[in-house]
Design an enzyme around this catalytic site. Structure first.
Site, mmCIF file in Angstrom:
data_model
loop_
_atom_site.group_PDB
_atom_site.id
_atom_site.type_symbol
_atom_site.label_atom_id
_atom_site.label_comp_id
_atom_site.label_asym_id
_atom_site.label_seq_id
_atom_site.Cartn_x
_atom_site.Cartn_y
_atom_site.Cartn_z
ATOM 1 N N TRP A 19 17.301 31.585 -6.940
ATOM 2 C CA TRP A 19 16.048 31.561 -6.175
ATOM 3 C C TRP A 19 15.291 30.267 -6.425
ATOM 4 O O TRP A 19 14.800 29.622 -5.518
ATOM 5 C CB TRP A 19 15.225 32.788 -6.586
ATOM 6 C CG TRP A 19 13.956 33.009 -5.851
ATOM 7 C CD1 TRP A 19 13.796 33.588 -4.629
ATOM 8 C CD2 TRP A 19 12.633 32.689 -6.316
ATOM 9 N NE1 TRP A 19 12.454 33.652 -4.301
ATOM 10 C CE2 TRP A 19 11.730 33.103 -5.331
ATOM 11 C CE3 TRP A 19 12.131 32.099 -7.478
ATOM 12 C CZ2 TRP A 19 10.348 32.961 -5.456
ATOM 13 C CZ3 TRP A 19 10.761 31.948 -7.612
ATOM 14 C CH2 TRP A 19 9.885 32.376 -6.605
ATOM 15 N N ILE A 440 -3.807 14.117 -28.076
ATOM 16 C CA ILE A 440 -3.567 15.506 -28.478
ATOM 17 C C ILE A 440 -2.169 15.703 -29.062
ATOM 18 O O ILE A 440 -1.879 16.722 -29.674
ATOM 19 C CB ILE A 440 -3.828 16.448 -27.287
ATOM 20 C CG1 ILE A 440 -5.253 16.248 -26.762
ATOM 21 C CG2 ILE A 440 -3.634 17.903 -27.658
ATOM 22 C CD1 ILE A 440 -6.355 16.410 -27.791
ATOM 23 N N ASP A 608 -2.000 23.377 -33.412
ATOM 24 C CA ASP A 608 -2.423 23.684 -32.032
ATOM 25 C C ASP A 608 -2.459 25.174 -31.763
ATOM 26 O O ASP A 608 -1.493 25.887 -32.057
ATOM 27 C CB ASP A 608 -1.422 23.067 -31.044
ATOM 28 C CG ASP A 608 -1.497 21.546 -31.011
ATOM 29 O OD1 ASP A 608 -2.590 21.002 -31.213
ATOM 30 O OD2 ASP A 608 -0.449 20.918 -30.751
ATOM 31 N N HIS A 650 -6.355 22.353 -31.696
ATOM 32 C CA HIS A 650 -6.544 22.019 -30.282
ATOM 33 C C HIS A 650 -6.367 23.283 -29.452
ATOM 34 O O HIS A 650 -5.511 24.111 -29.747
ATOM 35 C CB HIS A 650 -5.518 20.971 -29.843
ATOM 36 C CG HIS A 650 -5.384 20.863 -28.358
ATOM 37 N ND1 HIS A 650 -6.362 20.288 -27.579
ATOM 38 C CD2 HIS A 650 -4.433 21.302 -27.508
ATOM 39 C CE1 HIS A 650 -5.989 20.369 -26.300
ATOM 40 N NE2 HIS A 650 -4.824 20.983 -26.229
ATOM 41 N N GLU A 674 -9.879 21.331 -24.297
ATOM 42 C CA GLU A 674 -9.801 20.918 -22.899
ATOM 43 C C GLU A 674 -11.079 21.341 -22.202
ATOM 44 O O GLU A 674 -11.509 22.484 -22.332
ATOM 45 C CB GLU A 674 -8.605 21.602 -22.241
ATOM 46 C CG GLU A 674 -8.479 21.270 -20.783
ATOM 47 C CD GLU A 674 -7.717 22.331 -20.026
ATOM 48 O OE1 GLU A 674 -6.580 22.615 -20.384
ATOM 49 O OE2 GLU A 674 -8.290 22.860 -19.070
ATOM 50 N N HIS A 703 -4.105 16.466 -16.006
ATOM 51 C CA HIS A 703 -3.212 17.166 -15.085
ATOM 52 C C HIS A 703 -2.842 16.359 -13.855
ATOM 53 O O HIS A 703 -2.048 16.794 -13.044
ATOM 54 C CB HIS A 703 -3.825 18.502 -14.664
ATOM 55 C CG HIS A 703 -3.914 19.449 -15.825
ATOM 56 N ND1 HIS A 703 -5.066 19.572 -16.566
ATOM 57 C CD2 HIS A 703 -3.009 20.244 -16.397
ATOM 58 C CE1 HIS A 703 -4.845 20.447 -17.540
ATOM 59 N NE2 HIS A 703 -3.613 20.866 -17.463
HETATM 60 N N1 GLN Z 1 0.246 18.947 -29.207
HETATM 61 C C1 GLN Z 1 0.624 19.470 -27.952
HETATM 62 C C2 GLN Z 1 0.856 18.356 -26.946
HETATM 63 O O1 GLN Z 1 0.194 17.371 -27.018
HETATM 64 C C3 GLN Z 1 -0.420 20.413 -27.401
HETATM 65 C C4 GLN Z 1 -0.012 21.001 -26.092
HETATM 66 C C5 GLN Z 1 -0.941 22.043 -25.537
HETATM 67 O O2 GLN Z 1 -2.076 22.119 -25.903
HETATM 68 N N2 GLN Z 1 -0.482 22.858 -24.626
HETATM 69 O O3 GLN Z 1 1.677 18.426 -26.088
HETATM 70 ZN ZN ZN Z 2 -3.756 21.505 -24.626
#
Ligand code: GLN
Ligand code: ZN
Length: 768
Positions: A19, A440, A608, A650, A674, A703
């Site tokens: 699919w 991050i 994280d 994070h 975020e 994004h």
């Molecule tokens: N340390 C991870 C990254 O930078 C964090 C990803 C996330 O927060 N989804 O990809």
């Molecule tokens: Zn993130």
């Protein structure tokens, strides 16, 4: 009278992700619309035949989709956002996909998580809609199953109240008043769908109203009552199975009064509450109890004897002809079959059940209920043998892990000194400027990175060559970070396809499936790791990569780990012990990794927890226990280090306002969050409650490939500095950069540093 069984929905992906490939070939214009439809039909019919062969009595139809079932619903009822055009006929494939994927001139509709499942649906926008029935897809698929296969299926339709409640108007989820306003416009169209189905000979329709499990106040029953009265009143010949799932019904007493002919209850993820209602209140004699017995969002084989006891218990409450046996929710959320897992340890395999095996269990239980257990004694015995073997296996009984767990209660998991003391020591050690900049964790996973990994996996690239490649990639990006002028660097995470899978491969107790794909959104599948045994730490995981990166620069390099709850939320977790116990096992393992990073000279360690918010239970009364456990496992992981070692965390996704106390309780020295999707909201949350620790609110959205200007980033920073002290604030993007390309990443980070420099300069210029 016999007991029958019924399914609620079957996975779309296909055993070999046919699919997914179908959709993507069409998008790449490698397939015509006609060929697409023909292939989709073959797959649809194959899925129906499979369910028939497995012994399912009431087979769902129209649960198939070309992308997502909420998108199907809004397309069928003409609720297409006007930026995609105006339609007076059934949408063609391109118009349908434009909503999901966007076009040059219209941004895609928003996607968000489907209840507490890792599936994402398209969020309807009810801004200026004029509902009209553009396509009775339920009738089309009902007729197809009937004509092609002789299957008298049960069309599955998202109920009108859930459909409205899952959508937004003016950017906000609909409130009760908005639902009350739009519902009367929608109901005539549902009535038309129902009457056409009845005219075509359909006996049953499965009306999914999953939002019912979130209702707690009896007054909230009103729209459901209104809808069902209208539907049943208009088309009494069509029987309605009102289907709920993912939790219990607080409004049980009200729901059992509704004018429907069957009620589907989740008896797996209901905290025992649905069964308690059945036992204390009973069940109306004129309705069918569609009992959700089989776990529809985990991968474990049922204990058939226990499930059969439950069936027997239900038979003391309702008669045989009032009882249907079902999965607890649509099987969309589990992989398709264990038969494509030849590499799995047979002991593990014996304890797994994907969609097809679950349907088999249902058929076996139905036979046992109708003919007695003796008729399926062999299946029952085999089931007991397999489960006993898995439970007794060394995988599930690691004495070292069990001992460490037993000692948890005698320990407290707190940093040695309070934050105020720690942060001074950290500042003295790290010498960071005001408004330090960082990222991050991940940098672009370029085509080359993915190709090298694939070659290494297939044995075409030696371990040594792969390691050398990873090092070169890290060195390249350490150099870029130095050139850009970032203050705290990262190694780039090039060794990870996925932040959970990677740790699963390094810890014991995890199984990475070969074909255990589930739909995450659109054509995207994920293969969540299966946590089947005790989780133990066997050797350092990230230490070498972090130490290598640190050897290349004088600036601090952050160690980078995934926190326990995120690992839990993005995996299929064993259900023979409480999830919290598994979570603590992971925490104890990661605690050793954190300590090893510290020993190796890493001064900053980021742990994280992006999935913390999204895993919140559906009912608020279960939040605290969940959040407490999140804090506890985070602290097990992070508190084993000296005061000088700086712990970062994070998180992603919006709506932090309601968990700000948990964020504080984590006692991380620095948190990055975020914010691009909820800037104002989160800043005001900090303003209201006050926050002492250091914090980076993402200053640009990662994004999209768009490079934010210096001025734009400066404005975002200034906005945050109105409520957060300049000495507390960090400058970072919203999230990891692994999905971005190199040029835009470097350009954006360069602008980010320039914005920081500009603000630093303003701060040091005395104002008049
Ligand atoms: N340390 C991870 C990254 O930078 C964090 C990803 C996330 O927060 N989804 O990809
Ligand atoms: Zn993130």
């Amino acid at each position: 009278m016999t007991i029958i069984n019924s399914n609620l929905g079957y996975p779309r992906l296909g055993e070999h992700r046919e699919w997914k490939h179908l959709l993507e070939h069409y998008w790449r214009q490698q397939l015509s619309a006609d060929d697409f439809h023909a292939a989709a039909k073959r797959l649809r019919l194959a899925n129906l035949k499979k369910q028939q062969a497995l012994g399912i009595d009431l087979i769902p139809v129209a649960d198939n989709s070309d992308y997502d079932h909420v998108l199907d619903t809004l397309a069928a009822f003409g609720a297409v956002p006007t930026r995609f055009g105006h339609f007076d006929h059934q949408l063609g494939l391109d118009d349908y996909y434009a909503i999901a994927r966007g076009t040059d001139s219209a941004t895609a509709a928003e996607m968000t998580k489907w209840f507490n499942i890792n599936y994402h649906y398209i969020v309807p926008e009810f801004d200026d809609v004029h509902f009209q029935l553009l396509d009775n897809r339920w009738l089309r698929y009902y007729q197809e199953a009937k004509h092609e296969l002789g299957i008298d299926g049960k069309p599955v339709i998202l109920g009108p109240v859930s459909f409205l409640k899952l959508g937004k108007r003016h950017g906000q989820y609909l409130d009760d008043a908005a639902v009350a306003e739009l519902l009367p416009q929608l109901l005539p169209l549902y009535q038309q769908v129902f009457s056409e189905l009845a005219a075509a000979g359909a006996q049953w329709v499965q009306l999914d109203e999953p939002t019912l499990v979130k209702a707690t106040d009896p007054a909230e029953i009103a729209p459901y009552q209104q809808a069902l009265t209208a539907l049943h009143g208009a088309v009494p010949a069509l029987n309605i199975e009102l289907q709920t799932y993912f939790d219990s019904l607080d409004l049980y007493d009200q729901v059992i009064q509704l004018p429907v002919q069957a009620i589907g209850l989740d008896l797996v993820h209901d905290h025992g509450e649905n069964l308690a209602h059945l036992q204390t209140t009973g069940f109306p004699a004129d309705k069918i109890l569609a009992a959700g017995l089989i776990d529809g969002h985990n991968v474990w084989a049922s204990d058939l004897a226990t499930k059969f006891d439950l069936v027997q218990q239900l038979r003391t409450i309702v008669t045989n002809d009032q009882l249907w046996l079902q999965p607890a929710n649509s099987l969309l959320h589990v992989p398709i079959t264990t038969k494509n897992e030849p590499k799995a340890d047979p002991i593990l395999l014996g304890g797994l059940a994907f969609a097809d095996q679950k349907l088999q269990e249902l058929a076996t239980l139905t036979t046992a209920a109708n003919q007695g257990v003796a008729a399926v004694q062999a299946e029952f015995d085999e089931n007991q043998t397999k489960l006993a073997a898995l439970n007794a296996s060394s995988h599930r009984n690691n004495p070292t892990v069990r001992q460490a767990e037993a000692h948890l209660a005698d320990q407290t998991f707190e940093r040695q000194a309070p934050f105020a003391t720690r942060i001074k020591l950290q500042h003295d050690r790290l010498h960071l400027p005001l408004l330090p900049t960082t990222t991050i964790g991940s940098f672009p996973q370029s085509r080359t990175v993915r190709a090298k990994r694939a070659a290494w996996r297939h044995g075409d690239l030696s371990d040594a060559a792969y390691q050398a490649f990873l090092k070169a990639e890290t060195k390249r990006w350490i150099d870029y970070q130095n050139e850009i002028g970032l203050d705290v660097l990262v190694h780039g995470e090039f060794e990870r396809t996925d932040m959970v899978e990677y740790f699963g491969q390094k810890l014991t107790g995890f199984y990475a499936t070969q074909n255990g794909w589930v739909q995450s959104y659109g054509s995207r599948g994920v293969r969540p790791p299966v946590i089947f045994g005790d989780v133990a730490y066997t050797e350092p995981i990230t230490v070498a990569a972090s130490v290598y990166a640190q050897s290349l620069t004088d600036k601090p390099v952050k160690g980078m780990l995934t926190a326990p709850l995120t690992i839990i939320n993005w995996s299929f977790v064993r259900d023979d012990i409480p999830t919290a116990q598994v979570q603590n096992q992971i925490a104890l393992a990661l605690r050793q990794e954190v300590q090893n990073l510290e020993k190796a000279g890493i001064k900053i360690i980021q742990v994280d927890e992006p999935a913390l918010r999204e895993g919140l239970p559906l009912k608020q009364r279960h939040w605290q226990a969940y959040l407490d456990e999140a804090v506890y496992s985070f602290k097990i992981t992070t508190t084993g280090v000296a005061n000088e070692t700086q712990i970062h965390t994070h998180m992603c996704y919006s709506n932090f306002a309601d968990i700000i106390d948990t964020i504080k309780a984590l006692d991380a020295d620095v948190i990055s969050i975020e914010t691009s999707r909820s800037h104002g909201e989160i800043i005001s949350a900090f303003e209201q409650t006050g926050y002492d620790q250091e914090i980076g609110l993402g200053v640009y959205d990662i994004h999209s490939p768009r490079v934010p200007s210096v001025a734009e980033i400066e404005a975002n920073i200034q906005r945050a500095l109105r409520v957060i002290d300049v000495h507390q604030f960090w400058i970072n993007p919203d999230c990891g950069l692994k999905t971005r390309q190199k040029p835009e990443t470097i350009a954006a980070l360069t602008n980010m540093v320039a914005a920081r420099d500009a603000i630093q300069a303003q701060l040091s210029t005395p104002t008049k």
